[in-house]
Design an enzyme around this catalytic site. Structure first.
Site, short mmCIF file in Angstrom:
data_model
loop_
_atom_site.label_atom_id
_atom_site.label_comp_id
_atom_site.label_asym_id
_atom_site.label_seq_id
_atom_site.Cartn_x
_atom_site.Cartn_y
_atom_site.Cartn_z
N ARG A 28 0.85 -1.20 0.00
CA ARG A 28 0.00 0.00 0.00
C ARG A 28 0.88 1.25 0.00
O ARG A 28 1.77 1.38 0.84
CB ARG A 28 -0.89 0.00 1.25
CG ARG A 28 -1.67 1.29 1.49
CD ARG A 28 -2.56 1.13 2.72
NE ARG A 28 -3.21 2.36 3.13
CZ ARG A 28 -2.93 3.05 4.24
NH1 ARG A 28 -1.96 2.61 5.06
NH2 ARG A 28 -3.57 4.15 4.54
N ARG A 48 -9.10 17.54 9.91
CA ARG A 48 -8.06 17.68 10.92
C ARG A 48 -8.10 19.07 11.55
O ARG A 48 -8.56 20.03 10.94
CB ARG A 48 -6.67 17.46 10.29
CG ARG A 48 -6.47 16.09 9.69
CD ARG A 48 -5.09 15.94 9.06
NE ARG A 48 -4.95 14.67 8.39
CZ ARG A 48 -4.60 13.54 9.00
NH1 ARG A 48 -4.31 13.56 10.29
NH2 ARG A 48 -4.50 12.42 8.31
N LYS A 69 -13.18 2.69 0.86
CA LYS A 69 -12.88 2.60 2.29
C LYS A 69 -14.14 2.95 3.07
O LYS A 69 -14.70 4.04 2.94
CB LYS A 69 -11.73 3.56 2.64
CG LYS A 69 -10.41 3.14 2.00
CD LYS A 69 -9.32 4.15 2.22
CE LYS A 69 -8.88 4.25 3.67
NZ LYS A 69 -7.74 5.18 3.83
N THR A 114 -6.46 -1.71 10.03
CA THR A 114 -6.24 -0.77 11.13
C THR A 114 -5.95 -1.47 12.47
O THR A 114 -6.77 -2.22 12.99
CB THR A 114 -7.42 0.21 11.34
OG1 THR A 114 -7.85 0.72 10.09
CG2 THR A 114 -6.98 1.36 12.24
#
Length: 482
Positions: free
Chosen positions: A33, A74, A220, A281
């Protein structure tokens, strides 16, 4: 025993040199990845070329997954790099604040539309769930909050809204530029972050087509809104070639208590809809700094394999960890152990459903024959696009599926499919009557089958033609095979 569950490893400083890349390939990596949240286009292009070189040297097909960053949900940055928030403190998120001026009372935002998506009483979660804030008031672009769970907070940490509802689009301008880079470097898969609707995937598909890329798309799954809308979730799965259970942001949005049930549902639903699924994850988080996994991590990986995920993924463990090759080897060992369990050997998948396509009927028939006929040791699938072995891989089985294919893009693509192993094979170079025999000879040369074993072969009347699988044949090794 050939491992069926595939391993995806994120590349980074710990694995971006020839020696370290060789080590994880030898340990069992199937897909690498490239995380487009970090690094430049030039760095990703160099690394992709290095992957191809080292894969060829190690004589193993390795797929490349390019993972787009998605919208930057963020906070901005602090004057002193970090602060410590205490429960009960008042803290302000201010999109109009200078992005370098955060302190113990306030911080700026990279996601400047946050004030449009929240209301009083909403819970905002920072830094992968480590801190929680409750919205107490809104004043233009200023969001007043009260700290519920405090702790250290540093620059650029991620931000989520518990329960979902953030309206940021899945594809940003940066993602569109990165998509072109991914196409140019020959990525086999492209992952789209923070998918909201099937249209996000259709847009990504159009952009890839415009670049002339054959990359397959990975959605995702990390938004609460999506997993709570089952019709839209199905639409996203159908619009994708694979999905990723992205448990970091997903757990933050839906809460830890829901995560395991949602993960199991996503794996099951993807298999039902003939879509590939990656579980990701913190699967071996402790191995960032330890040479051995915890027992909980062992159970986590094994249970994902029991649920029949196609692949399990390493993130920081292989990108920046101290033991990347050990993490891959441990993951491979755990998957092999789980795959010995009888629950992974037989399937009732779609046994009561009708079919509309001949290749699907052949694929499923081959797998049921393989699971129930004594003496079968392998399945050979002559394939041009990889579609038939993907259909086969939805069925639980202890037997390996060998995708015999001439195209490199297909050899790489099947690296992500459960239980499928690619074999470079061009039937056009052989007399038609010799194709089956030469394919079985190759498996015998590899030590996969022995004289007297049965092998199932599927192919089309016209080899190297896409979408034409219409033949199933069962042969015995050592006999005259036609």
């Amino acid at each position: 025993m050939l491992r069926r569950t595939k391993i995806v490893a994120t590349l980074g400083p710990a694995t971006n040199q020839p020696d370290s890349l060789d080590a994880i390939i030898r340990a069992g990596v199937d897909v690498v990845r490239l995380n487009f949240s970090h690094g430049s286009a030039e760095e990703h292009t160099r690394l992709a070329a290095l992957v191809r070189e080292r894969a060829n040297t190690n004589q193993r097909p390795i797929a490349i997954l390019a993972d787009l960053q998605g919208p930057k949900l963020r906070i901005a940055r602090f004057r002193d790099q970090k602060v410590h928030l205490k429960a009960g403190d008042t803290f302000t998120l201010d999109a109009s604040l200078d992005k370098e001026s955060g302190d113990e009372t306030q911080v700026g935002l990279d996601y400047e539309d946050l004030h449009n998506d929240v209301g009083e009483g909403d819970i905002l979660v920072l830094d992968d769930g480590r801190l929680e804030l409750e919205v107490t008031g809104l004043h233009a672009q200023r969001i007043e909050t009260r700290v519920l769970i405090g702790g250290k907070l540093s620059n650029n940490k991620g931000l989520n809204k518990r329960g979902g509802g953030l309206s940021a689009p899945a594809l940003t301008d940066k993602d569109r530029a990165d998509l072109k880079t991914a196409a140019a470097l020959g990525a086999d898969y492209l992952a789209v972050s923070f998918v909201r609707t099937a249209e996000d995937m259709h847009e990504a598909r159009r952009l890839l087509d415009n670049e002339g890329s054959e990359a397959h798309l990975v959605a995702k799954i990390e938004r609460a809104d999506l997993v709570h809308d089952l019709d839209e979730l199905d639409a996203v799965i159908r619009a994708s070639d694979a999905i990723m259970v992205a448990r970091g942001d997903l757990a933050v949005e839906i809460g830890d208590a829901e995560l395991v049930g949602v993960q199991k549902y996503l794996i099951s639903r993807a298999r039902t809809l003939n879509t590939v699924v990656i579980t990701a994850t913190q699967m071996m988080e402790s191995m960032i700094s330890s040479p051995m996994p915890t027992r909980a991590e062992v159970s986590d990986i094994a249970n994902a394999a029991f649920d029949y995920t196609d692949a399990v993924m390493l993130s920081a463990e292989s990108a920046v960890g101290e033991y990347p090759a050990e993490a891959v080897a441990a993951m491979a060992r755990i998957c092999l152990g789980a795959e010995k369990h009888p629950s992974t050997h037989q399937s009732k998948h779609r046994i009561h459903e009708g079919m509309q396509h001949v290749d699907e009927a052949i694929a499923l028939s081959a797998m049921y024959a393989a699971n129930h006929l004594e003496g079968v040791k392998a399945i050979i699938c002559m394939t041009e696009s990889g579609a038939t072995p993907r259909l086969m891989s939805r069925i639980k089985s202890p037997l390996p599926i060998f995708a015999f294919c001439r195209k490199e893009v297909t050899q790489h693509r099947v690296c992500l499919y459960k239980g499928v192993h690619s074999v470079a094979f061009d039937a056009d170079e052989l007399e038609h009557a010799l194709v089956n025999q030469k394919a079985v000879d190759e498996l015998q040369r590899r030590g996969v089958v022995s004289e007297g074993d049965r092998v199932i072969i599927t192919k089309g009347d016209y080899v190297n033609a896409q979408g034409g699988t219409n033949t199933l044949k069962i042969v015995r090794v050592g006999a005259d095979i036609r």
